[in-house]
Scaffold this motif. Structure first.
Motif, PDB file in Angstrom:
ATOM      1  N   LEU A   8      12.054 -36.235 -16.963  1.00 16.25           N
ATOM      2  CA  LEU A   8      12.922 -35.078 -15.510  1.00 16.25           C
ATOM      3  C   LEU A   8      12.240 -33.778 -15.581  1.00 16.25           C
ATOM      4  CD1 LEU A   8      16.783 -35.740 -16.690  1.00 16.25           C
ATOM      5  CD2 LEU A   8      15.664 -36.581 -14.910  1.00 16.25           C
ATOM      6  N   PRO A   9      11.916 -33.086 -14.817  1.00 13.31           N
ATOM      7  CA  PRO A   9      11.650 -32.016 -14.350  1.00 13.31           C
ATOM      8  C   PRO A   9      11.418 -31.050 -15.157  1.00 13.31           C
ATOM      9  CG  PRO A   9      12.578 -31.816 -12.558  1.00 13.31           C
ATOM     10  CD  PRO A   9      12.561 -33.269 -13.614  1.00 13.31           C
ATOM     11  N   VAL A  10      10.620 -29.465 -15.503  1.00 11.48           N
ATOM     12  CA  VAL A  10      10.879 -28.696 -16.667  1.00 11.48           C
ATOM     13  C   VAL A  10      11.604 -27.999 -15.169  1.00 11.48           C
ATOM     14  CG1 VAL A  10       8.964 -28.522 -18.008  1.00 11.48           C
ATOM     15  CG2 VAL A  10       9.163 -27.486 -15.219  1.00 11.48           C
ATOM     16  N   ASP A  11      12.065 -26.237 -15.695  1.00  7.29           N
ATOM     17  CA  ASP A  11      13.272 -25.948 -15.151  1.00  7.29           C
ATOM     18  C   ASP A  11      12.938 -25.118 -14.261  1.00  7.29           C
ATOM     19  OD1 ASP A  11      14.250 -25.322 -18.785  1.00  7.29           O
ATOM     20  OD2 ASP A  11      15.437 -26.651 -16.617  1.00  7.29           O
ATOM     21  N   VAL A  12      11.413 -25.633 -13.752  1.00  6.31           N
ATOM     22  CA  VAL A  12      10.761 -24.390 -12.430  1.00  6.31           C
ATOM     23  C   VAL A  12       9.768 -25.607 -11.718  1.00  6.31           C
ATOM     24  CG1 VAL A  12      10.625 -22.423 -13.773  1.00  6.31           C
ATOM     25  CG2 VAL A  12       8.665 -24.308 -14.178  1.00  6.31           C
ATOM     26  N   PRO A  13       9.519 -25.210 -10.435  1.00  5.33           N
ATOM     27  CA  PRO A  13       8.954 -26.524 -10.018  1.00  5.33           C
ATOM     28  C   PRO A  13       8.358 -27.058 -10.342  1.00  5.33           C
ATOM     29  CG  PRO A  13       9.894 -25.171  -8.603  1.00  5.33           C
ATOM     30  CD  PRO A  13      10.293 -24.766  -9.876  1.00  5.33           C
ATOM     31  N   SER A  14       6.613 -25.987 -10.703  1.00  8.49           N
ATOM     32  CA  SER A  14       5.481 -26.225 -11.222  1.00  8.49           C
ATOM     33  C   SER A  14       5.627 -25.323 -12.149  1.00  8.49           C
ATOM     34  CB  SER A  14       4.937 -25.793 -10.038  1.00  8.49           C
ATOM     35  OG  SER A  14       3.246 -25.853 -10.346  1.00  8.49           O
ATOM     36  N   THR A  15       4.278 -26.030 -13.791  1.00  9.36           N
ATOM     37  CA  THR A  15       4.172 -25.039 -14.810  1.00  9.36           C
ATOM     38  C   THR A  15       3.132 -24.406 -14.852  1.00  9.36           C
ATOM     39  OG1 THR A  15       3.428 -27.104 -15.368  1.00  9.36           O
ATOM     40  CG2 THR A  15       5.339 -26.676 -16.132  1.00  9.36           C
ATOM     41  N   ALA A  16       1.936 -24.564 -13.188  1.00  8.76           N
ATOM     42  CA  ALA A  16       1.061 -23.905 -12.425  1.00  8.76           C
ATOM     43  C   ALA A  16       0.738 -22.294 -13.051  1.00  8.76           C
ATOM     44  CB  ALA A  16       0.034 -24.487 -11.536  1.00  8.76           C
ATOM     45  N   LEU A  17       1.746 -21.699 -13.072  1.00  7.58           N
ATOM     46  CA  LEU A  17       1.692 -20.335 -13.009  1.00  7.58           C
ATOM     47  C   LEU A  17       2.052 -19.791 -14.551  1.00  7.58           C
ATOM     48  CD1 LEU A  17       2.528 -19.240 -10.035  1.00  7.58           C
ATOM     49  CD2 LEU A  17       0.476 -19.411 -10.969  1.00  7.58           C
ATOM     50  N   PHE A  18       2.601 -20.896 -15.328  1.00  8.86           N
ATOM     51  CA  PHE A  18       2.525 -20.121 -16.893  1.00  8.86           C
ATOM     52  C   PHE A  18       1.448 -20.076 -17.078  1.00  8.86           C
ATOM     53  CE2 PHE A  18       7.407 -22.586 -16.785  1.00  8.86           C
ATOM     54  CZ  PHE A  18       7.718 -21.520 -16.298  1.00  8.86           C
ATOM     55  N   THR A  19       0.787 -18.726 -17.114  1.00 11.04           N
ATOM     56  CA  THR A  19      -0.842 -19.265 -16.920  1.00 11.04           C
ATOM     57  C   THR A  19      -1.252 -17.234 -17.109  1.00 11.04           C
ATOM     58  OG1 THR A  19      -2.812 -19.913 -17.461  1.00 11.04           O
ATOM     59  CG2 THR A  19      -1.826 -19.203 -15.290  1.00 11.04           C
ATOM     60  N   ASP A  20      -2.306 -17.310 -17.900  1.00  9.28           N
ATOM     61  CA  ASP A  20      -2.582 -15.723 -17.398  1.00  9.28           C
ATOM     62  C   ASP A  20      -3.933 -16.001 -16.949  1.00  9.28           C
ATOM     63  OD1 ASP A  20      -1.412 -14.568 -19.742  1.00  9.28           O
ATOM     64  OD2 ASP A  20      -2.710 -15.940 -20.860  1.00  9.28           O
ATOM     65  N   GLN A  21      -3.643 -14.708 -15.932  1.00  7.66           N
ATOM     66  CA  GLN A  21      -5.172 -14.744 -14.714  1.00  7.66           C
ATOM     67  C   GLN A  21      -6.192 -14.599 -14.972  1.00  7.66           C
ATOM     68  OE1 GLN A  21      -4.565 -11.487 -11.941  1.00  7.66           O
ATOM     69  NE2 GLN A  21      -6.380 -11.040 -12.092  1.00  7.66           N
ATOM     70  N   TYR A  22      -6.700 -14.612 -16.097  1.00  6.83           N
ATOM     71  CA  TYR A  22      -8.397 -14.745 -16.755  1.00  6.83           C
ATOM     72  C   TYR A  22      -8.850 -16.175 -16.674  1.00  6.83           C
ATOM     73  CZ  TYR A  22      -7.231 -15.342 -22.096  1.00  6.83           C
ATOM     74  OH  TYR A  22      -7.109 -15.468 -22.595  1.00  6.83           O
ATOM     75  N   GLU A  23      -8.010 -16.881 -16.672  1.00  2.66           N
ATOM     76  CA  GLU A  23      -7.657 -18.913 -17.045  1.00  2.66           C
ATOM     77  C   GLU A  23      -8.445 -18.922 -15.304  1.00  2.66           C
ATOM     78  OE1 GLU A  23      -4.470 -19.953 -18.760  1.00  2.66           O
ATOM     79  OE2 GLU A  23      -4.838 -19.631 -20.519  1.00  2.66           O
ATOM     80  N   LEU A  24      -7.956 -18.231 -14.614  1.00  2.00           N
ATOM     81  CA  LEU A  24      -8.088 -18.404 -13.475  1.00  2.00           C
ATOM     82  C   LEU A  24      -9.445 -18.421 -12.794  1.00  2.00           C
ATOM     83  CD1 LEU A  24      -4.954 -18.768 -11.615  1.00  2.00           C
ATOM     84  CD2 LEU A  24      -5.531 -20.470 -12.432  1.00  2.00           C
ATOM     85  N   THR A  25      -9.507 -16.833 -13.010  1.00  2.00           N
ATOM     86  CA  THR A  25     -10.699 -15.776 -12.949  1.00  2.00           C
ATOM     87  C   THR A  25     -12.000 -16.673 -13.301  1.00  2.00           C
ATOM     88  OG1 THR A  25     -10.378 -14.114 -14.525  1.00  2.00           O
ATOM     89  CG2 THR A  25      -9.663 -14.003 -12.514  1.00  2.00           C
ATOM     90  N   MET A  26     -11.906 -17.291 -15.158  1.00  2.00           N
ATOM     91  CA  MET A  26     -12.853 -18.316 -16.151  1.00  2.00           C
ATOM     92  C   MET A  26     -13.715 -19.372 -15.032  1.00  2.00           C
ATOM     93  SD  MET A  26     -12.014 -17.893 -20.022  1.00  2.00           S
ATOM     94  CE  MET A  26     -10.599 -18.111 -19.464  1.00  2.00           C
ATOM     95  N   LEU A  27     -12.521 -20.453 -14.144  1.00  2.00           N
ATOM     96  CA  LEU A  27     -12.510 -21.412 -13.354  1.00  2.00           C
ATOM     97  C   LEU A  27     -13.636 -20.919 -12.119  1.00  2.00           C
ATOM     98  CD1 LEU A  27     -12.102 -24.382 -13.099  1.00  2.00           C
ATOM     99  CD2 LEU A  27      -9.875 -23.606 -11.991  1.00  2.00           C
ATOM    100  N   GLN A  28     -13.253 -19.678 -11.827  1.00  2.00           N
ATOM    101  CA  GLN A  28     -13.777 -19.640 -10.013  1.00  2.00           C
ATOM    102  C   GLN A  28     -15.290 -19.137 -10.344  1.00  2.00           C
ATOM    103  OE1 GLN A  28     -12.169 -16.820  -7.471  1.00  2.00           O
ATOM    104  NE2 GLN A  28     -13.596 -15.210  -7.736  1.00  2.00           N
TER     105      GLN A  28
END
Length: 442
Positions: A8-28
């Protein structure tokens, strides 16, 4: 039925934003630099246990597996990132198809750990691994802290039943996770119905003082509860006068009364008096449950009291003074190119102030003495010594992006009891001390 086992899914549609912004800026930045696809190894560990604690408890592994499966950048999430100008369009396109495809190894849930233990090892491209840092740490730091407190309380209870009842003392979603972690650490049941629904944890509950105060008399309240829930119910006896309430409870329910609950006063003294009164009234099988801001020390202080079960709330869901385990998620090895055959190079942070890390992809094993009692946590990066081959601690959790080690929560709970029993006897002492096992690097 264990709802988590059904995927069964967790309590939100996606866990993708359970993150810190710098993880996405490092990715970029890594995508632009051409280093995002380099094979990498991240590890979760803690440099030290909370002050005075003798061992840690791994909890939340099952929730981590759920979170990794649900780590998806759907249209709404991507729209938010685009509107807030968090990353560029090329990165958004990469995120749109994100699926973790690497491998995860880790200590199985319920196992104990020590400073430096590689609790979780995440392997894959830098890009796909770095994004999981915050969600993995938020789950493991919280759940392991609760499980460690629960384990200490379980040890202090010495076989008496423990009820988790801290939902009203924490965030509503944290309450569910806390009940799960407490069950792993040795608690027997929870008052939280969401935890019962999602994880199959036994639930309990009868009445509060408000129910007694609602009625014109304590007798009326007890009569209503017994008529509805049966003679085996638990009656709360400290709303007014405890002795009078116990007498009334037995008169209403008879000697088949299941239990009485005491929620205030000198619990040691009151429990002795209530036990004597129950026995005098013939209710020799009626149990005594105590609540009221308990922690492991209060539970231990009641060891000589005629108490059958403890209900614990605030101190449990806040980790009994240590609400986090200070776990970190560090890059320990990476390849020099995107070639899948490129060898891994150990990397490590060099820092003052005790924040340095040990590089290299690690294994861990627990060495035991001749009687089978653990004597050291052994960690290495090279070949595993033959004498430790069958003592290795990490198990495969995710292979090629697919979860391969989901298990019933009961298995983690049983594993914890076995792991704790394998430690030196001093592990369950509540007095402050050093970790009960040394960490040895080979």
């Amino acid at each position: 039925m264990n709802a988590a086992d059904l995927g069964l899914p967790v309590d939100v549609p996606s866990t993708a934003l359970f993150t810190d912004q710098y993880e996405l800026t490092m990715l970029q930045a890594a995508l632009r630099a051409g280093t995002a696809d380099r094979r990498s190894v991240f590890e979760v560990f803690t440099r030290r246990l909370p002050e005075g604690r003798r061992y840690g408890v791994v909890a939340g592994i099952g929730r981590v597996l759920d979170a990794v499966e649900n780590f998806r950048f759907d249209a709404d999430v991507l729209g938010f990132l685009r509107e807030q100008d968090i990353v560029d369009e090329a990165t958004l396109q990469w995120l749109a198809s994100y699926r973790f495809s690497g491998d995860i190894w880790g200590y199985p849930e319920g196992e104990v750990y020590f400073p430096g233990s590689p609790i979780l090892r995440v392997e894959g491209s830098f890009a796909e691994c770095v994004l999981l840092e915050t969600v993995v740490l938020s789950i493991l730091n919280h759940d392991s802290a609760i499980a460690a407190a629960a384990s200490r309380m379980s040890g202090a209870a010495a076989g008496r039943r423990l009820i988790e009842m801290g939902a009203r003392r924490t965030h509503e979603l944290a309450a569910v996770a806390s009940a799960r972690a407490a069950y792993v650490g040795g608690f027997d049941s929870t008052s939280d119905l969401a935890a019962g629904f999602r994880y199959g944890i036994p639930t309990v509950g009868t009445s509060a003082h408000a129910f007694t105060l609602l009625h014109d008399s304590e007798r009326d309240a007890f009569q209503a509860q017994v008529e509805t829930l049966g003679r085996g119910t638990t009656l709360l006896v400290d709303t007014y006068d405890v002795a009078e309430a116990v007498r009334t409870a037995v008169e209403v329910a008879g000697t088949e009364l299941g239990a009485v609950r005491i929620d205030s006063g000198d619990l040691l003294l009151v429990a002795h008096r209530v036990r004597a009164q129950l026995d005098e009234l013939g209710a020799t099988n009626t149990k005594i449950v105590v609540t009221s801001d308990l922690d492991e020390y209060a539970i231990a202080s009641l060891a000589a009291a005629p108490v059958d079960a403890y209900g614990v709330g605030t101190q449990l869901v806040t980790g009994s003074g240590h609400p986090t385990c200070s776990m970190v998620y560090k890059l320990v090895a990476r390849a020099r190119s995107a070639d899948l055959k490129a060898p891994l190079t150990a990397v490590a942070k060099k820092s003052l102030g005790g924040k340095a890390s040990v590089g290299g992809r690690k294994w861990a094993a627990r060495r035991t003495d001749a009687e089978g009692v653990a004597e050291a946590e052994v960690i290495g990066t090279g070949p595993v010594p033959p004498e430790l081959a069958d003592r290795q601690l990490l198990v495969e959790l995710v292979k090629g992006g697919d979860v391969v080690a989901r298990e019933p929560l009961e298995a983690a709970r049983s594993r914890h009891f076995a792991a704790r029993a394998g430690l030196p006897m001093s592990a369950t002492q509540l007095s402050r001390g050093e970790p009960v096992l040394p960490t040895e690097y080979v």
